[in-house]
Design an enzyme around this catalytic site. Sequence first.
Site: not given
Lengths: 212, 212
Positions: B102-103
Amino acid sequence: MQIAILLYDRFTALDAVGPYETLSRLPGAETVFVAERPGPVRNDSGSLGLVAEKSLAEVVSPDIVVVPGGPPEAVGPHLKGGPVLDWLRTVDVMTTWTTSVCTGSLLLGAAGLLNGRRATSHWLALDELRGFGATPTAERVVVDHKYVTAAGVSSGIDMGLALLGEIAGDRHAESVQLLMEYDPQPPYDAGSPHKAPADLVEHLRARGVPQG
Amino acid sequence: MQIAILLYDRFTALDAVGPYETLSRLPGAETVFVAERPGPVRNDSGSLGLVAEKSLAEVVSPDIVVVPGGPPEAVGPHLKGGPVLDWLRTVDVMTTWTTSVCTGSLLLGAAGLLNGRRATSHWLALDELRGFGATPTAERVVVDHKYVTAAGVSSGIDMGLALLGEIAGDRHAESVQLLMEYDPQPPYDAGSPHKAPADLVEHLRARGVPQG
């Protein structure tokens, strides 16, 4: 709405966190991890500690209960009775949904909650449900009345999304699925005993230890 | 072999636990959760606490690093520099695999590790990779040299299995997939911006907050 996720020594982490990551995104819901004693609870491999915020005695009327599974040494000690089964029986009277992932269904069964019901569990533990009067059902998520049981470990994500849809509607469940980018692309196709190589299935059956 | 999973305030739980549940089943591996300070670290919604066993200073040469993501208020404070980026740069010198979910890839990017590389992130954050000299790549798991980045939240499970296969062989990865019963059956087909209803994608884009 309160969602209570049960923790106990040597639980399987993803069994708890899969449903957590989906269900905790229910608008207005409070999610609480609960165990015999508050504080960190160790998982099956011992290298992960998840904090139980409240004791069993402090969580008296959750709307949803989630019971993760674990290997036999985790689940076994509770099957004969004790505070965990007592708590499950007590809170079940008031729940809207009583759910489990993996061998967590053995705990629901031992608490007497699956008698006469269809239910599932980890594929290596599925037959054990019969001993609790349940009908073992080899499906990924089994819904019978308010009892929702999911198969092994990772199936709790599918269960959580299905339950979200049931409670908050398809649109909300889809938005959670999109935000979690749950578009699974496993690099192998070995996720069930019907798909994995037969000799691997036999090898694991012979070893006989459900992992979570 | 040591696998270090980074925790920081407001991380997304499944980003960390997905890879954990797969990679920790690597034979002989030690898995350690690490953060600026040892002790419980709160996730994005605040209702989950995962225990960091060691401080950054105590984990100096992990073989594999896993960096979970989180919403902007989790990742943002680290992007300008500080102990997390310093640690990532230092340990990356010796890792066999440096990975993110993800981020988490924004943190790798901010540490300067994705310059000139193909990488992915949460679909809502994908374009931000460009600012770190990376080529945003809309795939679920992107491998470039030793840098393995996964898309949003749940993709860390697929990444973990792929990496297991790479390290321990297909047979071992398949046995882990089977024990985790990872045979996904999402109740909806809304897990990527290409599959979800277009108006839902637009709504979430307009809101503009990647969730984990």
